[in-house]
Design a protein around this motif. Structure first.
Motif: not given
Length: 179
Positions: A78-82
């Motif tokens: 998963x890739x978060x916004x930042x």
């Protein structure tokens, strides 16, 4: 590699994150990219499981994997916004050498969907159909076509479209080709 991303690019990438975060959980994962590819295929009247739909899906998956690697995340993670803003900012700011390999397969997949006569380029009518699927009027599509047809050939190549997508993210063009 850390790069400062301009305000317009940051804003546009943030908007892209929100669009691709289909379930609104604050992270991007491969399924979000598969869903986006399926939605684009359907907008062109194509089934996501068709050869053209699969080509687009594979381009989106490759893009996710590239962004995940840049963000230090597993290919199925998963890739978060930042993380997304940093990784995608590197891709956008890194010039054609970093942008084209990441977005090229997606652009190629969209061209395959939009190119109804199979000549390998997008003519003005095909482009208008594409942008109308994104909600633009015929006049807006015509104006956008003229802005993107940099060689004045009356058709758009994959390279012209890829350059236009990058210019959009840099804030140099206001034609949003990916919806």
């Amino acid at each position: 590699m850390t790069m400062a991303v301009g305000n317009v690019a940051q804003e546009r990438l943030s908007k892209r994150f929100d669009k691709w975060d289909v379930n609104g959980d604050g992270v991007l994962e491969p399924s979000d990219f598969v869903t986006e590819a399926a939605n684009i295929a359907r907008a062109f009247g194509e089934k996501p499981e068709s050869a053209k739909g699969i080509q687009l899906r594979d381009g989106f998956i490759a893009m996710f994997q590239n962004l995940a690697k840049r963000a230090g995340v597993a290919p199925q993670g998963q890739i978060d916004r930042a993380q997304f803003l940093q990784a995608a900012g590197e891709v956008v700011q890194g010039g054609a050498a970093s942008f084209n390999p990441v977005l090229g397969p997606v652009t190629k997949g969209i061209v395959a969907l939009a190119d109804k006569n199979g000549d390998g380029v997008i003519d003005e009518g095909e482009f208008a159909t594409w942008l109308q699927a994104l909600g633009l009027s015929k006049d807006e599509a015509r104006d956008a076509f003229r802005q993107i047809d940099t060689d004045g050939s009356g058709t758009l190549s994959e390279d012209e479209l890829l350059t236009a997508v990058r210019r959009f993210h840099l804030g140099e063009l206001d034609v949003e080709l990916l919806g």
